[in-house]
Design an enzyme around this catalytic site. Structure first.
Site, PDB file in Angstrom:
ATOM      1  CB  THR A  14      70.226 -12.080  27.594  1.00  0.00           C
ATOM      2  OG1 THR A  14      70.792 -12.654  26.430  1.00  0.00           O
ATOM      3  CG2 THR A  14      71.216 -12.177  28.732  1.00  0.00           C
ATOM      4  CB  THR A  87      70.261  -7.215  23.028  1.00  0.00           C
ATOM      5  OG1 THR A  87      71.151  -8.324  22.971  1.00  0.00           O
ATOM      6  CG2 THR A  87      70.005  -6.816  24.469  1.00  0.00           C
TER       7      THR A  87
HETATM    8  N1  ASP Z   1      70.501 -13.988  22.167  1.00  0.00           N
HETATM    9  C1  ASP Z   1      69.881 -13.041  23.065  1.00  0.00           C
HETATM   10  C2  ASP Z   1      68.597 -12.558  22.436  1.00  0.00           C
HETATM   11  O1  ASP Z   1      68.636 -11.713  21.578  1.00  0.00           O
HETATM   12  C3  ASP Z   1      70.797 -11.910  23.342  1.00  0.00           C
HETATM   13  C4  ASP Z   1      70.298 -10.904  24.336  1.00  0.00           C
HETATM   14  O2  ASP Z   1      69.157 -10.861  24.736  1.00  0.00           O
HETATM   15  O3  ASP Z   1      71.147 -10.075  24.758  1.00  0.00           O
HETATM   16  O4  ASP Z   1      67.548 -13.050  22.775  1.00  0.00           O
END
Ligand code: ASP
Length: 332
Positions: A14, A87
């Site tokens: 993200t 994340t």
């Molecule tokens: N879907 C994203 C990922 O894990 C979520 C994030 O980065 O917060 O790449």
């Protein structure tokens, strides 16, 4: 003051995403993002490399190896490394890097964000500032920086889907916090080792994690073996228990052990220690030779079994690996 040399390796997530017709998608160009963060560009000599550009749901064992190899390739030229990462699977990556890059002599800090850098309310800037501060700390190890806290990589768990307080350090104190006093590191709890740094990316991907539910059919494990799984992690109940009346999981565990398949048992409870030696239901499986994880996170247990199976298929050796604390992942 001499500025520290920090390398930032971007993998997507993200933090590096922009809006598209298909939803948020990661895009290349980490330096474009970092150069606008005050408190970073003026304080460090930064080198940025985009090594992957993926939503972390697509970060799999093959990508872990790419990340570990990149760290191994560059670590000698830098005081610290920051890795930006989605994340969702960040805790798995932080855990496996703790096993693949044991005794790394510099800080390696993984971070990301819940909102893209371009969002006015983003948490990315703060997370990056904290990750850079830790990367410049001279404290070696694999860490995860999020929401003004620094977590030992192999103790991190994602506990919130959207909240900025998305990660917790499970069964281990925070390595550092960031407040009006700056970065305060608890040096006494940082795992230390006199062993040399070693890159070891050999892993097996054939590990299955199963969450026990009341009445689970023991035959599921025969199916897993048919699919060629080589190791199993079971999240059992509470302190440590599996059912054996009517559906006899205990005999099934014995059969798996006899076939040389490592079975690792942990608890479904996030906090505190499991101990299968307390109740009859747990004790019985210990007698069948299963391995307990005590206070490890599930992310650490799964990645440690993958790493252990990369080193050996000998059950006795795998038990020895689980009886060893490599990076602070287990309190023995
Ligand atoms: N879907 C994203 C990922 O894990 C979520 C994030 O980065 O917060 O790449």
């Amino acid at each position: 003051m001499l500025k520290k040399n920090i390398l930032i390796l971007a993998t997507g997530g993200t933090i590096a995403s922009s809006t598209s017709e298909e939803g948020l998608v990661p895009s290349f160009g980490i330096m474009n993002l970092v150069q606008y963060v005050t408190g970073i560009t003026e304080n460090y000599h930064i080198t940025a490399k985009d090594i992957l550009c993926l939503d972390s749901s697509n970060i799999q064992p093959e990508e872990w190896i790419i990340i570990a190899n990149s760290i191994n390739e560059y670590y000698q030229d830098y005081d610290g490394i920051v890795i930006t990462h989605g994340t969702d699977t960040m805790a798995y990556t932080a855990s496996i890097l703790s096993f693949m890059l044991q005794n790394i002599p510099i800080p390696v800090v993984i971070t990301g964000s819940q909102l893209p850098m371009s969002n006015p309310f983003t948490d990315a800037t703060e997370n990056l500032r904290c990750a850079f501060a830790m990367a410049a700390s001279n404290v070696p190890g694999i860490f995860l920086a999020f929401n003004r806290k620094i977590i030992l990589g192999c103790r991190a768990v994602k506990i919130r889907t959207t909240g900025f307080d998305a990660f917790e350090s499970v069964n281990y104190p925070y390595i550092a916090t960031i407040d009006s006093n700056g970065l305060t590191i608890q040096h006494s709890i940082v795992p230390k080792s006199s062993l040399p740094f070693e890159l070891n990316t050999l892993i097996s991907t054939d590990v299955f994690l199963i969450k026990l539910t009341p009445g689970l059919n023991p035959q599921i494990f025969d199916k897993l073996l048919e699919l060629n799984y080589k190791g199993i992690v079971i999240e059992a109940f509470g302190t440590g228990g599996l059912h054996f009346i009517r559906r006899d999981l205990i005999s099934q565990m014995e059969r798996l052990s006899e076939q040389g398949i490592p079975v690792v048992v942990s608890s479904q409870c996030l906090y505190e220690r499991s101990d299968f030696s307390i109740y009859q239901t747990g004790k019985k499986i210990l007698e069948k030779g299963v391995i307990q994880t005590f206070d490890m996170t599930t992310e650490s247990a799964v990645t440690k079994l993958m790493w252990a199976l990369g080193q050996t298929t000998d059950l006795t050796e795998i038990k020895k690996i689980f009886a060893t604390n490599y990076a602070g992942e287990i309190t023995l």
